[in-house]
Design an enzyme around this catalytic site. Structure first.
Site, PDB file in Angstrom:
ATOM      1  CG  ASP A 134      -2.123  -0.866   1.112  1.00 57.32           C
ATOM      2  OD1 ASP A 134      -2.455  -1.273  -0.022  1.00 57.32           O
ATOM      3  OD2 ASP A 134      -2.737  -1.158   2.152  1.00 57.32           O
ATOM      4  NE  ARG A 181      -1.886   2.682  13.100  1.00 57.67           N
ATOM      5  CZ  ARG A 181      -1.065   1.924  12.405  1.00 57.67           C
ATOM      6  NH1 ARG A 181       0.236   2.195  12.395  1.00 57.67           N
ATOM      7  NH2 ARG A 181      -1.506   0.901  11.717  1.00 57.67           N
TER       8      ARG A 181
HETATM    9  N1  ARG Z   1      -8.674  -3.120  15.346  1.00 56.01           N
HETATM   10  C1  ARG Z   1      -7.394  -2.763  15.831  1.00 56.01           C
HETATM   11  C2  ARG Z   1      -7.355  -1.325  16.196  1.00 56.01           C
HETATM   12  O1  ARG Z   1      -8.209  -0.606  15.820  1.00 56.01           O
HETATM   13  C3  ARG Z   1      -6.322  -3.153  14.874  1.00 56.01           C
HETATM   14  C4  ARG Z   1      -6.182  -2.338  13.663  1.00 56.01           C
HETATM   15  C5  ARG Z   1      -5.166  -2.935  12.781  1.00 56.01           C
HETATM   16  N2  ARG Z   1      -4.677  -1.975  11.868  1.00 56.01           N
HETATM   17  C6  ARG Z   1      -4.193  -2.322  10.682  1.00 56.01           C
HETATM   18  N3  ARG Z   1      -3.756  -1.377   9.949  1.00 56.01           N
HETATM   19  N4  ARG Z   1      -4.154  -3.564  10.272  1.00 56.01           N
HETATM   20  O2  ARG Z   1      -6.487  -0.858  16.870  1.00 56.01           O
END
Ligand code: ARG
Length: 400
Positions: free
Chosen positions: A16, A96
């Protein structure tokens, strides 16, 4: 809109973000600088800078944030007892805001007008990146190509990449989407989207299936100092290494697999699986020590804070005044959180089998059923009479 001449792209080295790199250059005619934060996602990140440059980045930055991640993000969440919807230790969610901060700082340093990320329009991560970035720099332009471009599938992205000779690795053909850091692995997509299907063995990255874990249990002694995990089996570790080591040992014992349906910020329920051996072990140890050390009122109040804290982290509100305020509460509760917890890991189970602390409120002389007891049983009847008075009064009224 201001003219975009320079863009800082959050770059993982995967398909990506590699395609995004090219797409941004073509769409905006801008210089793209990649930014990769090392949060312990894997052992080998060396290839990333090289790949970014090969793919057309003007510059490629790599920053080791493992220490900061553990100290400033993971640790407060651990001390808060933050598990989203009672289960998810928030690995991705905690990473994040730190990455977003790295992007904004670099944008300011490089004089870039925009930052870009590779999150889709359906997930939580876009919310976390963008809320954080705007909190730190309200003027920054945020680009999210995945939400707006014309490439609608993985196949199209691969075609796009091949046409521009972006290297595509075979490993990228996995049916799952992974996000990994020191605090755990988040896994979604593929067959996991069927909430009725048991996760296939191949979906897991860092844990053995419990049935293939060693037949003999593994005992661990974890020491905490003022709420900070500091020693494992008597040996001092920096937090980063302690977490790595617990991921390793826990993984071998099949600890930390989590399968859940969760509520995303954007209103969707999604089925996700996680692997978080260190997080599960440390939450277990930390919680146990709190049971020993915290007075009843504080202990019973703390899960309310944990619940709110986990929601703030999950919902992208790390840089909110409430999170800071809750940190103040948590800090107060951790001053005496020193002691040791003995754990038994066995085929997917993490069980506490012992705990001790110089600040323990467990008083054996009070608790014991032997004749050494110092508890005055004669004081109990009066207490019970008054304690039960409201119910007794009601009972009398009902009888009438
Ligand atoms: N559902 C989890 C969260 O919101 C994991 C997200 C996973 N992110 C990804 N880019 N695969 O923190």
């Amino acid at each position: 809109m201001r003219k975009i001449r320079k863009i800082i792209l959050a770059y993982s080295g995967g398909l990506d973000t590699s395609v995004i790199l090219c797409w941004l250059k073509e769409k905006y005619g801008a210089e793209v600088i990649t930014y990769t934060a090392n949060l312990g996602q894997s052992q080998s990140l060396d290839f990333i800078k090289e790949k970014a440059e090969k793919t057309g980045a003007a510059k490629a930055y790599m920053e080791d944030l493992r220490e900061e991640f553990c100290r400033k993000y993971v640790l407060p969440a651990l001390q808060a007892g933050a598990l989203y919807e009672g289960k998810y230790p928030l690995a991705t969610a905690l990473g994040r805001p730190l990455i977003a901060k790295g992007l904004v700082d670099l944008a300011e340093k490089e004089g870039a007008q925009a930052i870009a990320h590779g999150c889709s329009g359906k997930g939580n991560d876009q919310v976390r990146f963008e809320v954080t970035a705007r909190a730190l720099n309200p003027e920054i332009i945020i680009l999210a190509p995945l939400r707006e471009w014309e490439l609608n599938s993985r196949e199209e992205e691969i075609r796009y990449a091949r046409a521009r000779s972006i290297p595509v690795e075979v490993s990228e053909e996995s049916p799952y989407s992974f996000d990994r850091n020191l605090w755990g692995v988040s896994i979604e997509c593929g067959i996991l989207e069927d909430a009725w299907q048991e996760p296939p063995a191949g979906a897991f990255q860092i844990t053995r299936p419990p049935q293939k874990a060693p037949d003999e249990p593994t005992y661990l002694e974890i020491e905490l100092e003022e709420g900070v995990p500091s020693k494992l089996n008597g040996k001092t570790y920096p937090l980063v290494n302690l977490i790595e080591e617990l991921n390793r040992i826990g993984g071998i014992n099949g600890i930390g697999r989590i399968d859940m349906v969760e509520n995303r910020v954007v209103g969707i329920k999604s089925r996700e699986i996680y692997e978080a051996p260190a997080a599960v072990i440390l939450h277990c140890a930390h919680r146990e020590l709190e049971k020993l050390i915290l007075d009843r009122e504080t202990l019973h109040f703390k899960p309310i804070i944990a619940q709110k804290y986990s929601e703030l982290v999950y919902n992208g509100l790390w840089y909110s005044p409430l999170r800071k305020a809750l940190d103040g509460f948590i800090y107060q509760t951790q001053k005496m959180m020193s002691g040791q917890v003995k754990l038994k890991l066995h085929k997917g189970n993490c069980q506490v089998v012992g705990r001790r602390s110089p600040y323990s409120l467990y008083d054996r002389d009070l608790a014991t059923y032997t004749k050494e007891s110092t508890f005055n049983q004669k004081a109990a009847p009066g207490f019970i009479r008054i304690w039960g008075l409201p119910l007794k009064t009601m009972g009398k009224m009902r009888k009438k």
